[in-house]
Design a protein around this motif. Structure first.
Motif, PDB file in Angstrom:
ATOM      1  N   LYS A  29       0.757  -0.714   0.450  1.00  0.00           N
ATOM      2  CA  LYS A  29      -0.005   0.106   0.068  1.00  0.00           C
ATOM      3  C   LYS A  29       0.810   1.562  -0.096  1.00  0.00           C
ATOM      4  N   GLU A  50     -11.439   6.333  -1.873  1.00  0.00           N
ATOM      5  CA  GLU A  50     -10.474   7.057  -1.119  1.00  0.00           C
ATOM      6  C   GLU A  50     -10.300   8.386  -0.913  1.00  0.00           C
ATOM      7  N   ARG A  74      -5.484   7.049  -1.571  1.00  0.00           N
ATOM      8  CA  ARG A  74      -5.490   7.344   0.068  1.00  0.00           C
ATOM      9  C   ARG A  74      -4.915   5.929   1.048  1.00  0.00           C
ATOM     10  N   VAL A 115      -4.851   2.785   1.686  1.00  0.00           N
ATOM     11  CA  VAL A 115      -6.444   1.610   1.533  1.00  0.00           C
ATOM     12  C   VAL A 115      -5.581   1.243  -0.084  1.00  0.00           C
ATOM     13  N   THR A 116      -4.891   2.643  -0.573  1.00  0.00           N
ATOM     14  CA  THR A 116      -4.187   2.112  -2.364  1.00  0.00           C
ATOM     15  C   THR A 116      -2.883   1.236  -2.011  1.00  0.00           C
ATOM     16  N   GLU A 117      -3.313   0.195  -3.535  1.00  0.00           N
ATOM     17  CA  GLU A 117      -1.693  -0.241  -4.105  1.00  0.00           C
ATOM     18  C   GLU A 117      -1.231  -0.128  -4.605  1.00  0.00           C
ATOM     19  N   ASP A 157      -5.431  10.932   3.949  1.00  0.00           N
ATOM     20  CA  ASP A 157      -5.566  10.058   4.916  1.00  0.00           C
ATOM     21  C   ASP A 157      -4.127   9.446   5.233  1.00  0.00           C
TER      22      ASP A 157
END
Length: 792
Positions: free
Chosen positions: A517, A592, A736, A739-741, A766
């Motif tokens: 992430k 996101e 985010r 969260v975001t890969e 975030d």
């Protein structure tokens, strides 16, 4: 020089980046380290310490001593090499030796004094001893536990279970148990200290305890060329460790002496049996020699052979002499018998008979006298007649003597010939007798030599039995260290501290290793490389405002100001004479924070007295109206409040509506912005967004406002954003943290390369406070000041 400095700077940054996940979680390291130290303290406090007992012995070399096995080696019954030190080490630590030690010291019987927290095993100061009525073989293979409480100096309480009922007994009383009858005998010297205390008695199989001791004992040689052997044993009770090693050495030496005596006994028995057998053989051989000599009349073959040779020589000489005498006598007889007149007879012809010689001499005298008388007279002369008569008488006497001599000599020759034949037969029989007697003598000598040898070895065996010595000599008697060898307190604390640090380190390392992430701006920049990252926005708690207010000095507000500054710089560098104020805000997937970013960006831009309009272009999943639906949002008029019911969807459907009818003016915390909400969710959003009215709307508002911010749909979920992306001058791609890969970022970068996303830039949303950059961390005095935990 510059390249070296640059390389050092890069390496420094890389090292700092590698350490950052651990340094920002320093509290976990401190907590786990403290817990580890507490655990180590409790472990050291309540663990049973172990003491090391050790001894040193020397394995004696049997080659220099009178080994019992040499008896068998000399007899060629047993041959073997001298035992090596390695073999003796295995013998010392053998299971059978340990079993003898366990039985001798009664190590399979344990008395454990029960405590509130820690139990203590009693070894020297036992309050009582246990005697079993059952046979030892049954007790040695049994496992049994029971509990005894010393009530008074004469009574005790016994239960076979920890929480079971207790029965009162007197010391010395026969007690029936599942293991058989037992008798508990008090130890008067120690019993008083344990009145009212409870003990646990554990009976274990002897073989099991012996195997445990065998595993705990370490027997090692000092060096390859040395016969010195070290023995060490670790035990919670130092005296027991010393007793085990001492008993083991004693058992090893006693068994060695017993083995030697047993070998000596077997050797003596074997030799006695052989002596008895050989004695009979020797008697038989002697009897055979006696019978052989008696049967053949032999005493000494060599002496008798010499005698026979001498006798034979003398006999041959006598035979030869007798033959000569016989021949002379026969010739003389023939001469006398064949004489017609009175001729002279030969004298001194070698006959040994004196009468014949005398007769011959007288005859010759008379014959010579007659012959002389005949010269002057004739044969009728009375003197001559008288002489003839005398000569005839002498002739007859001589013939008679010669006949007797001849007969005697013939007998003598025959006798001597027979004697010579007998002597020759005895001489010719000597080799045969000698060979036969030599066979008998050889057997006799062999049997006699073996008999004498066994007698000697029997005496040596008796000496070996009487002088059997141990196989080892004690160099250092068993002794125990006064300081426990385990636990090693410094090592325990050090290992616990390392383990305490290793737990959070491992968790962080594994988490970081499996992490795919985005967490902050630095991580995003490493992934996207040449594409700009405008800002990173901090994580906003549930109790904090979701949007900035005017003159806000929070970390969020400062991060948005950084975003605004970087965005203005980027837009000015790409104007090229055009206004270029249309900004699309999108993301990969929902959740996101693109609506959060677009709304706060609109407010932070409006705080500079710029005209800003926010358009909700995510008509599939509209979120913009939820963002402004709280008490902090103020509407100027009732007419504008009603416009929230109309939005982009209605505008694209209804050609009669113009932009002024769907624009809603909002006042949020003294920030003035115009908003075009998404409107109702249409059945055909993609086709609706392809309408030319959307392009006309964006073109129209871009001329009226300083900034046009469009909240669009996620690009990886639907194609809505790509359909209208040609209207954007700048596209802010929201990611985010956590969260975001990273793999998801390949999609927008690929779209950028294909020209489908123009003016692409990124924002990280975030972000946790620990992952923020310097601006977010320090805030340059704008953030809230919090009192550190170490300051009181």
């Amino acid at each position: 020089m510059e390249s070296k400095l640059e390389k050092f700077s890069i390496q420094g940054n890389t090292l700092a980046d590698a350490l950052r996940p651990y340094t920002r979680n320093w509290k976990w390291f401190v907590f786990c380290g403290a817990m580890a130290i507490v655990g180590a303290f409790l472990y050291v406090r309540y663990v049973v310490p172990k003491y090391k007992a050790q001894a040193k012995i020397q394995i004696l070399d049997e080659q220099g001593s009178s080994s019992d096995l040499s008896l068998f080696q000399d007899l060629e019954i047993f041959t073997g090499a001298t035992r090596q030190v390695e073999d003796e080490i295995e013998i010392i630590n053998s299971r059978s030796n340990h079993i003898e030690v366990v039985k001798k010291l009664k190590l399979n019987e344990k008395i454990i004094l029960l405590g509130n927290i820690k139990n203590t095993e009693l070894y020297e100061s036992r309050p009582f001893n246990i005697s079993f009525i059952e046979v030892d073989s049954l007790i040695s293979e049994s496992s049994y536990e029971f509990y005894v409480t010393v009530s008074t100096n004469t009574t005790l309480s016994l239960s076979e279970q920890e929480d079971g009922p207790e029965r009162q007994y007197a010391f010395g009383q026969n007690i029936k148990t599942t293991l058989g009858d037992i008798v508990i005998i008090p130890n008067p010297d120690q019993l008083g200290k344990y009145i009212g205390k409870r003990c646990k008695i554990v009976i274990s199989p002897v073989s099991f305890v012996a195997e445990l001791n065998q595993d705990n004992l370490i027997v090692s040689g000092v060096g390859e060329q040395s016969n010195i052997v070290n023995l060490s044993f670790e035990d919670p009770i130092s005296k027991r460790g010393v007793d085990i090693i001492s008993s083991l050495i004693l058992t090893y030496n006693r068994n060695a002496v017993t083995d030697k005596k047993e070998i000596a006994d077997r050797t003596s028995d074997f030799i006695n049996e052989r002596i008895t057998s050989i004695s009979s053989s020797l008697t038989s051989v002697d009897q055979s020699a006696e019978e052989f000599k008696a049967g053949r009349g032999i005493t000494d073959i060599a002496s008798e052979a010499n005698i026979n040779l001498n006798i034979g020589a003398n006999n041959r000489q006598e035979l030869q002499n007798a033959n000569v005498q016989l021949n002379i006598a026969s010739s003389m007889k023939d001469l006398v018998d064949g004489q017609d007149g009175y001729e002279v007879l030969p004298v001194n012809i070698g006959l040994t008979d004196a009468s014949i010689a005398n007769t011959t001499a007288r005859y010759n005298e008379l014959a010579l006298e007659r012959k002389r008388l005949l010269k002057s007279s004739n044969e009728k002369n009375p003197i001559i007649v008288n002489l003839d008569q005398q000569l005839d008488g002498l002739r007859r006497s001589l013939q008679s003597s010669l006949n007797g001599v001849t007969n005697n000599l013939g007998l003598t020759v025959n006798s001597l010939s027979k004697q010579q034949s007998q002597i020759n037969s005895r001489i010719y029989a000597v080799p045969e007798n000698e060979r036969a007697l030599r066979d008998i003598t050889r057997r006799q000598q062999t049997t006699e030599g073996l008999y004498l040898y066994l007698l000697q070895k029997r005496e040596e065996s008796q000496i070996a039995y009487a002088s059997a010595a141990p196989k080892s000599k004690i160099v250092d008697r068993a002794y125990a260290s006064s300081i426990p060898v385990s636990p090693k307190i410094p090592i325990v604390y050090m290992a616990s501290l390392v383990l305490g640090f290793l737990v959070p380190f491992s968790v962080i390392y594994v988490k970081d290793l499996l992490d795919n992430k985005i967490h902050n701006k630095a991580g995003l920049e490493k992934t996207i490389k040449d594409t700009p990252v405008l800002a990173e926005l901090p994580k906003v708690g549930r109790k904090q405002n979701m949007y900035v207010v005017k003159n806000d000095r929070s970390v969020l507000a400062e991060s948005l100001r950084i975003l605004r500054t970087n965005l203005d710089y980027l837009m000015k560098s790409k104007k090229n004479g055009k206004k270029g104020n249309v900004i699309f805000v999108t993301s990969s997937v929902p959740g996101e924070g693109k609506t959060f970013v677009s709304s706060n960006l609109a407010m932070i831009l409006s705080s500079t007295n710029k005209k800003v309009i926010l358009i909700g272009a995510d008509i599939r999943n509209p979120k913009l109206h939820n963002f402004f639906a709280d008490g902090n949002t103020k509407r100027s008029t009732t007419e504008q409040s009603l416009r929230r019911n109309f939005g982009l969807t209605e505008y694209l459907y209804d050609n009669t509506l113009d932009s002024t009818q769907i624009i809603s003016s909002e006042v949020v915390n003294d920030n003035y912005i115009d908003v075009i909400y998404s409107g109702k969710t249409p059945p055909n959003p993609a086709e609706l967004l392809l309408s030319e009215r959307l392009s006309d709307l964006i073109s129209e508002v871009s001329q009226k406002y300083d900034y046009v911010i469009v909240d669009t749909a996620p690009v990886m979920v639907v194609t809505d954003t790509l359909l209208i992306s040609h209207n954007a001058n700048q596209i802010i791609y929201v990611t985010r943290a956590g969260v975001t890969e990273t793999k998801a970022l390949e999609f927008p970068l690929k779209l950028k390369e294909e020209g489908k996303l123009k003016g692409l830039s990124f924002v990280v949303n975030d972000v946790k406070e620990t992952n923020l950059g310097y601006g977010g961390k320090y805030g340059y005095g704008y953030g809230k000041a919090s009192k550190k935990w170490w300051r009181f």
